[in-house]
Scaffold this active site. Structure first.
Site, PDB file in Angstrom:
ATOM      1  N   GLY A  59      10.159   7.014   6.367  1.00  5.46           N
ATOM      2  CA  GLY A  59       9.169   5.785   5.979  1.00  5.46           C
ATOM      3  C   GLY A  59       8.755   5.380   7.517  1.00  5.46           C
ATOM      4  O   GLY A  59       8.064   6.125   8.154  1.00  5.46           O
ATOM      5  N   ALA A  60       9.346   4.591   7.967  1.00  9.35           N
ATOM      6  CA  ALA A  60       8.789   3.816   9.041  1.00  9.35           C
ATOM      7  C   ALA A  60       7.219   3.726   9.248  1.00  9.35           C
ATOM      8  O   ALA A  60       6.786   4.246   9.948  1.00  9.35           O
ATOM      9  CB  ALA A  60       9.444   4.385  10.275  1.00  9.35           C
ATOM     10  N   HIS A  61       6.726   3.251   8.394  1.00 11.54           N
ATOM     11  CA  HIS A  61       5.032   2.955   8.271  1.00 11.54           C
ATOM     12  C   HIS A  61       4.889   1.797   7.055  1.00 11.54           C
ATOM     13  O   HIS A  61       5.819   1.113   6.446  1.00 11.54           O
ATOM     14  CB  HIS A  61       4.450   4.037   7.983  1.00 11.54           C
ATOM     15  CG  HIS A  61       4.619   4.530   6.539  1.00 11.54           C
ATOM     16  ND1 HIS A  61       5.817   5.275   6.280  1.00 11.54           N
ATOM     17  CD2 HIS A  61       4.315   4.434   5.523  1.00 11.54           C
ATOM     18  CE1 HIS A  61       5.770   5.589   4.825  1.00 11.54           C
ATOM     19  NE2 HIS A  61       4.670   4.965   4.374  1.00 11.54           N
ATOM     20  N   ALA A  62       3.524   1.479   7.418  1.00 16.19           N
ATOM     21  CA  ALA A  62       2.871   0.375   6.420  1.00 16.19           C
ATOM     22  C   ALA A  62       1.741   1.011   5.828  1.00 16.19           C
ATOM     23  O   ALA A  62       1.194   1.831   6.499  1.00 16.19           O
ATOM     24  CB  ALA A  62       2.743  -0.930   6.896  1.00 16.19           C
ATOM     25  N   ARG A 107       8.038  -0.436   5.727  1.00 17.29           N
ATOM     26  CA  ARG A 107       9.236  -0.007   5.218  1.00 17.29           C
ATOM     27  C   ARG A 107      10.144   1.046   5.963  1.00 17.29           C
ATOM     28  O   ARG A 107       9.349   2.019   6.679  1.00 17.29           O
ATOM     29  CB  ARG A 107       9.098   0.773   3.927  1.00 17.29           C
ATOM     30  CG  ARG A 107       8.338   2.046   3.557  1.00 17.29           C
ATOM     31  CD  ARG A 107       6.608   2.253   3.692  1.00 17.29           C
ATOM     32  NE  ARG A 107       5.965   0.910   3.210  1.00 17.29           N
ATOM     33  CZ  ARG A 107       5.443   0.890   2.096  1.00 17.29           C
ATOM     34  NH1 ARG A 107       5.556   1.813   1.401  1.00 17.29           N
ATOM     35  NH2 ARG A 107       4.642  -0.220   2.157  1.00 17.29           N
TER      36      ARG A 107
END
Length: 153
Positions: A59-62, A107
């Site tokens: 994830g580690a993004h929006a 997230r």
């Protein structure tokens, strides 16, 4: 593509959804989900991740526009969700429970069990320009307050 992040969104908009599940003696269980009936959106794309090495973070993004639904199809994992103001942690461990992640929330997926399979359902086609992949950029778009709380669900 509109490059603004929804500022009216909060971690409280991320929520667990119980899906209809039908256990059958001797045959296992069946869980059913229908767009706009069980899910508050129309599914346009689906992908899953598996064979996740121990200690990995995904994830580690929006997203600017895309809404997602996450399901632990097998095993369990945590989803850390932040709106730039507060952080909430969801543990997904049951394939009949889904997590709705509206656009505009950051997230981070971690703590994957061995054999974990993460199923992701999306309401848009893939578009790289819809991703915010740098947390500093995300924070500057959200203009967060200084205090951040952690909540476990």
């Amino acid at each position: 593509m509109n490059k603004t992040v929804r500022i009216d969104i909060s971690v409280d908009d991320a929520r667990l959804i119980s899906l209809p599940s039908y256990p059958t003696k001797g045959f296992g269980s069946l869980t059913v989900a229908e767009s706009n009936a069980d899910f508050p959106l129309t599914i346009k794309r689906m992908f899953y991740i598996y064979d996740i090495p121990a200690g990995s973070v995904r994830g580690a993004h929006a997203h600017y526009k895309m809404n997602e639904i996450l399901i632990a199809a097998s095993g369990c994992f945590d989803v850390e969700v932040t709106d730039g103001y507060r952080t909430r942690i969801f543990t997904l461990r049951n394939p009949s429970t889904a997590l709705l992640l509206p656009a505009g929330l950051w997230r981070l997926l971690n703590n994957f069990s061995s054999g974990c399979v993460v199923l992701t359902l999306c309401d848009t086609d893939y578009d790289e320009s819809d991703y915010i992949r740098d947390y500093t950029d995300y924070i500057s778009l959200r203009q967060p307050a200084k205090n951040q709380k952690n909540i476990r669900s």
